[in-house]
Design an enzyme around this catalytic site. Structure first.
Site, PDB file in Angstrom:
ATOM      1  N   SER A  71      -1.298  -2.191  11.067  1.00 23.16           N
ATOM      2  CA  SER A  71      -0.474  -0.992  10.889  1.00 23.16           C
ATOM      3  C   SER A  71      -0.903   0.178  11.760  1.00 23.16           C
ATOM      4  O   SER A  71      -0.079   1.018  12.091  1.00 23.16           O
ATOM      5  CB  SER A  71      -0.468  -0.577   9.425  1.00 23.16           C
ATOM      6  OG  SER A  71      -1.779  -0.283   8.989  1.00 23.16           O
ATOM      7  N   HIS A 119       4.501  -4.998   8.780  1.00 26.35           N
ATOM      8  CA  HIS A 119       5.057  -4.553  10.066  1.00 26.35           C
ATOM      9  C   HIS A 119       5.608  -5.700  10.910  1.00 26.35           C
ATOM     10  O   HIS A 119       6.084  -5.476  12.015  1.00 26.35           O
ATOM     11  CB  HIS A 119       4.000  -3.773  10.851  1.00 26.35           C
ATOM     12  CG  HIS A 119       3.589  -2.526  10.151  1.00 26.35           C
ATOM     13  ND1 HIS A 119       4.302  -1.352  10.232  1.00 26.35           N
ATOM     14  CD2 HIS A 119       2.572  -2.276   9.295  1.00 26.35           C
ATOM     15  CE1 HIS A 119       3.721  -0.426   9.487  1.00 26.35           C
ATOM     16  NE2 HIS A 119       2.670  -0.964   8.897  1.00 26.35           N
ATOM     17  N   ASN A 130       8.754   4.336  10.536  1.00 26.37           N
ATOM     18  CA  ASN A 130       8.637   2.868  10.521  1.00 26.37           C
ATOM     19  C   ASN A 130      10.009   2.191  10.448  1.00 26.37           C
ATOM     20  O   ASN A 130      10.096   0.996  10.208  1.00 26.37           O
ATOM     21  CB  ASN A 130       7.805   2.418   9.322  1.00 26.37           C
ATOM     22  CG  ASN A 130       6.382   2.920   9.402  1.00 26.37           C
ATOM     23  OD1 ASN A 130       5.775   2.926  10.460  1.00 26.37           O
ATOM     24  ND2 ASN A 130       5.859   3.369   8.274  1.00 26.37           N
ATOM     25  N   HIS A 154      -4.852  -2.800   5.737  1.00 25.47           N
ATOM     26  CA  HIS A 154      -4.263  -1.566   5.186  1.00 25.47           C
ATOM     27  C   HIS A 154      -5.013  -1.106   3.934  1.00 25.47           C
ATOM     28  O   HIS A 154      -5.487  -1.920   3.145  1.00 25.47           O
ATOM     29  CB  HIS A 154      -2.805  -1.874   4.823  1.00 25.47           C
ATOM     30  CG  HIS A 154      -1.983  -0.670   4.525  1.00 25.47           C
ATOM     31  ND1 HIS A 154      -1.675  -0.297   3.241  1.00 25.47           N
ATOM     32  CD2 HIS A 154      -1.400   0.242   5.342  1.00 25.47           C
ATOM     33  CE1 HIS A 154      -0.914   0.788   3.278  1.00 25.47           C
ATOM     34  NE2 HIS A 154      -0.735   1.138   4.545  1.00 25.47           N
ATOM     35  N   GLU A 201      -3.424  -9.289   8.590  1.00 28.61           N
ATOM     36  CA  GLU A 201      -2.085  -8.712   8.715  1.00 28.61           C
ATOM     37  C   GLU A 201      -1.365  -9.381   9.871  1.00 28.61           C
ATOM     38  O   GLU A 201      -1.993  -9.806  10.838  1.00 28.61           O
ATOM     39  CB  GLU A 201      -2.176  -7.198   8.956  1.00 28.61           C
ATOM     40  CG  GLU A 201      -2.590  -6.450   7.709  1.00 28.61           C
ATOM     41  CD  GLU A 201      -2.543  -4.929   7.841  1.00 28.61           C
ATOM     42  OE1 GLU A 201      -1.882  -4.408   8.754  1.00 28.61           O
ATOM     43  OE2 GLU A 201      -3.169  -4.270   7.002  1.00 28.61           O
ATOM     44  N   LYS A 209       9.860  -0.678   5.758  1.00 31.70           N
ATOM     45  CA  LYS A 209       9.683  -0.473   7.192  1.00 31.70           C
ATOM     46  C   LYS A 209      10.923  -0.972   7.937  1.00 31.70           C
ATOM     47  O   LYS A 209      11.953  -0.337   7.842  1.00 31.70           O
ATOM     48  CB  LYS A 209       8.369  -1.096   7.628  1.00 31.70           C
ATOM     49  CG  LYS A 209       7.242  -0.117   7.263  1.00 31.70           C
ATOM     50  CD  LYS A 209       6.045  -0.679   6.629  1.00 31.70           C
ATOM     51  CE  LYS A 209       5.135   0.456   6.173  1.00 31.70           C
ATOM     52  NZ  LYS A 209       4.035   0.001   5.344  1.00 31.70           N
ATOM     53  N   ASP A 213      -0.481 -10.038   5.029  1.00 27.26           N
ATOM     54  CA  ASP A 213       0.288  -8.815   4.742  1.00 27.26           C
ATOM     55  C   ASP A 213       1.142  -8.587   5.979  1.00 27.26           C
ATOM     56  O   ASP A 213       0.628  -8.262   7.047  1.00 27.26           O
ATOM     57  CB  ASP A 213      -0.678  -7.648   4.491  1.00 27.26           C
ATOM     58  CG  ASP A 213       0.056  -6.315   4.273  1.00 27.26           C
ATOM     59  OD1 ASP A 213       1.212  -6.191   4.736  1.00 27.26           O
ATOM     60  OD2 ASP A 213      -0.540  -5.411   3.663  1.00 27.26           O
TER      61      ASP A 213
HETATM   62  C1  PLP Z   1       3.106   0.235   4.407  1.00 27.23           C
HETATM   63  C2  PLP Z   1       2.142  -0.844   4.178  1.00 27.23           C
HETATM   64  C3  PLP Z   1       1.862  -1.301   2.881  1.00 27.23           C
HETATM   65  C4  PLP Z   1       2.387  -0.608   1.661  1.00 27.23           C
HETATM   66  O1  PLP Z   1       3.750  -0.835   1.499  1.00 27.23           O
HETATM   67  P1  PLP Z   1       4.633   0.234   0.707  1.00 27.23           P
HETATM   68  O2  PLP Z   1       5.851  -0.509   0.354  1.00 27.23           O
HETATM   69  O3  PLP Z   1       4.856   1.372   1.658  1.00 27.23           O
HETATM   70  O4  PLP Z   1       3.839   0.661  -0.489  1.00 27.23           O
HETATM   71  C5  PLP Z   1       1.026  -2.379   2.740  1.00 27.23           C
HETATM   72  N1  PLP Z   1       0.471  -2.982   3.805  1.00 27.23           N
HETATM   73  C6  PLP Z   1       0.702  -2.550   5.059  1.00 27.23           C
HETATM   74  C7  PLP Z   1       0.061  -3.263   6.196  1.00 27.23           C
HETATM   75  C8  PLP Z   1       1.530  -1.468   5.279  1.00 27.23           C
HETATM   76  O5  PLP Z   1       1.740  -1.020   6.516  1.00 27.23           O
END
Ligand code: PLP
Length: 386
Positions: free
Chosen positions: A177, A205, A46, A132, A173, A237, A202
Site C-alpha cells: 500500500s 490494492h 485510491n 498494512h 500483500e 479502493k 491482503d
Molecule cells: C486500505 C487497506 C486495508 C483496510 O481496508 P479498509 O476497507 O479501508 O478498512 C487493509 N489492507 C490494506 C493493504 C489496505 O491498503
C-alpha cells in the site's frame, strides 16, 4: 488530572511534525477536489478506476436504496444479510475460484477478524514487515506469536517459517500500500507449502486492477485455493464503494461466520452498497478503465524517469516519491498544493522512519495533461525543497 497524557501526546506529535489533521472536502468530482475554496487535481485517492462516480454503479446504488433502504438494519446473522449480499459473495467466490466468500464492513475489520478468530496460543503469524497497519495491529493483538520478515526477502521468510510453531499463517500483500511494489507471491507460496503453513494475501490494492479480468493478484499469479488459502480484498479502493471480503474454503468461511466477532457483532453494510459493488466488479471485468489506468502509469513513469525524479520502482497506481524527512515531506506536499496538485505526505509510523514520502496515486480519471502538470509540479518542488 485524569488522561493528561492525551494533550501531552498531541504536543509531542506537533513538535515532531507528525501530528495528523483531516482535510474537509467541499467538492469531489472527476478527479478534482475542492478544499478551502481552491480546486486541486487529486493524486491521493485510491479510486484507481474512477468507479466511485460511475453512472452505472450509482444507478445500482439508487435501485438498491429504493428497494432495501439506507441501512442493513441488523448484523448479518440477524436480518442484515440480503440476497444482494449473497449475490455479491457468490460472484466474488466464482471470480476468484474459491468455494466461498464472507463480506466485512471494512478491510480493517476483516484483518482483525482473521487474526483473532483463526489464531490460538502457540500458533504463528509470519508476515512481511511492510504489511498494512490493519494487519500488523491485528497480528500483534492475536494470541499467536508474530514473526516478521524483511520486505519481500524470501530467505528471511524461510528462516522465520522454520522458527514457527503451531498452525502457521504466512502473509503478504498483492500490491504494497505504501511502496506500490508487488509481493513475491510465487516464492512465498512455495515456502509456505514446504512448511505446512497457510498462505494469505491482503489484496486491497490488487483487487480490481491486476489479472486478466481484474480479479487481482491471485488471478495474476494463478494461485488456487490450495495454494493461497485466504484472500482478503477491499471494495473501498479500485471498486469504489466500501467494505471488504475474505475468500477461501467453505470450512474457513463457515468457521468465520461462527467465530469472527467483527462479523457477528457488527451491522452489515447496506444491501444497496452490495448491489453497487457487484455492478462495479462486473464493470471491472470489461476492462476499459483498467487499460486507461495502466496507460497512465506507463506515461507517468516515462516522464518521471526523463526528469530523474526519485520515484520508487513500482508498476502499480501507487508511485512513491521518496523524501526521507517528515518536515520536508510536509513542505513538499504544501508546495504542490500551491500549484493546484493534491499529493499527501506519508510519514512515520505509517512508513518506516527516514522513508517519509509523497504517496502519488494515479487513476483512470487522470488525463495526460494532468500527469504533465504533476510531473512539472514535482520538478519545481524538487528545486524549491531540495
Ligand atoms: C486500505 C487497506 C486495508 C483496510 O481496508 P479498509 O476497507 O479501508 O478498512 C487493509 N489492507 C490494506 C493493504 C489496505 O491498503
Amino acid at each position: 488530572m485524569a488522561f493528561d497524557h492525551l494533550q501531552d501526546a498531541l504536543t509531542i506529535l506537533s513538535n515532531d511534525n507528525l501530528r495528523r489533521r483531516r482535510t474537509i472536502l467541499q467538492d469531489d468530482y472527476d478527479g478534482v477536489i475542492k478544499v478551502d475554496c481552491q480546486h486541486y487535481l487529486n493524486f491521493s485517492s485510491n479510486d484507481y478506476l474512477g468507479h466511485r462516480q460511475h453512472q452505472d454503479i450509482l444507478q445500482s446504488y439508487v435501485e438498491g436504496l429504493s428497494r432495501y433502504g439506507a441501512g442493513a438494519g441488523a448484523s448479518p446473522l440477524v436480518t442484515g444479510h440480503s440476497q444482494c449480499h449473497q449475490a455479491l459473495e457468490d460472484h466474488v467466490a466464482d471470480s476468484l475460484n474459491r468455494e466461498a466468500v464472507l463480506l466485512f464492513s471494512s478491510g480493517f475489520a476483516a484483518n482483525q477478524a482473521i487474526c483473532q478468530a483463526l489464531m490460538y496460543d502457540g500458533d504463528t503469524i509470519v508476515s512481511d514487515k511492510l504489511m498494512h497497519a490493519s494487519f500488523i495491529d491485528a497480528a500483534i493483538h492475536s494470541p499467536a506469536q508474530l514473526l516478521r520478515f524483511k520486505h519481500n526477502d524470501i530467505e528471511h521468510a524461510n528462516q522465520q517459517l522454520t522458527k514457527a510453531s503451531g498452525n502457521t499463517l504466512c502473509v503478504s500483500e498483492g500490491v504494497f500500500s505504501m511502496d506500490g511494489d508487488k509481493g513475491e507471491l510465487a516464492a512465498l507460496q512455495t515456502s509456505s507449502a514446504q512448511h505446512n503453513a497457510w498462505f494469505m494475501l491482503d489484496d486491497a490494492h490488487g483487487f480490481g486492477v491486476l489479472g486478466e479480468t481484474g480479479m487481482g493478484s491471485v488471478e495474476a499469479a494463478n494461485l488456487s485455493q490450495d495454494q493461497c488459502q485466504i484472500v482478503m480484498g477491499t471494495f473501498g479502493k479500485a471498486i469504489g464503494t466500501g467494505g471488504a471480503f475474505v475468500a477461501g474454503s467453505q470450512v474457513l468461511i463457515d468457521y468465520l461466520i461462527n467465530k469472527a466477532k467483527h462479523y457477528i457483532y457488527s451491522t452489515a453494510f447496506s444491501a444497496a452498497q452490495a448491489k453497487a459493488t457487484l455492478t462495479s466488479i462486473e464493470l471491472v471485468k470489461n476492462g476499459g478503465a483498467r487499460h486507461k489506468l495502466h496507460d497512465n502509469i506507463q506515461y507517468f513513469k516515462t516522464l518521471a524517469k526523463a526528469r530523474d525524479l526519485p520515484i520508487l520502482e513500482s508498476d502499480s497506481a501507487i508511485q512513491p516519491y521518496l523524501i526521507g524527512d517528515p518536515a520536508k515531506a510536509l513542505a513538499a506536499s504544501e508546495c504542490l498544493k500551491q500549484l493546484g496538485l493534491w499529493v499527501n505526505a506519508i510519514r512515520s509510523p505509517t512508513v518506516p522512519k527516514g522513508s517519509d514520502r509523497l504517496r502519488i496515486t494515479l487513476s483512470a480519471l487522470h488525463q495526460e495533461k494532468d500527469i504533465d502538470a504533476l510531473v512539472d509540479g514535482l520538478t519545481m518542488m524538487r528545486t524549491k525543497i531540495g
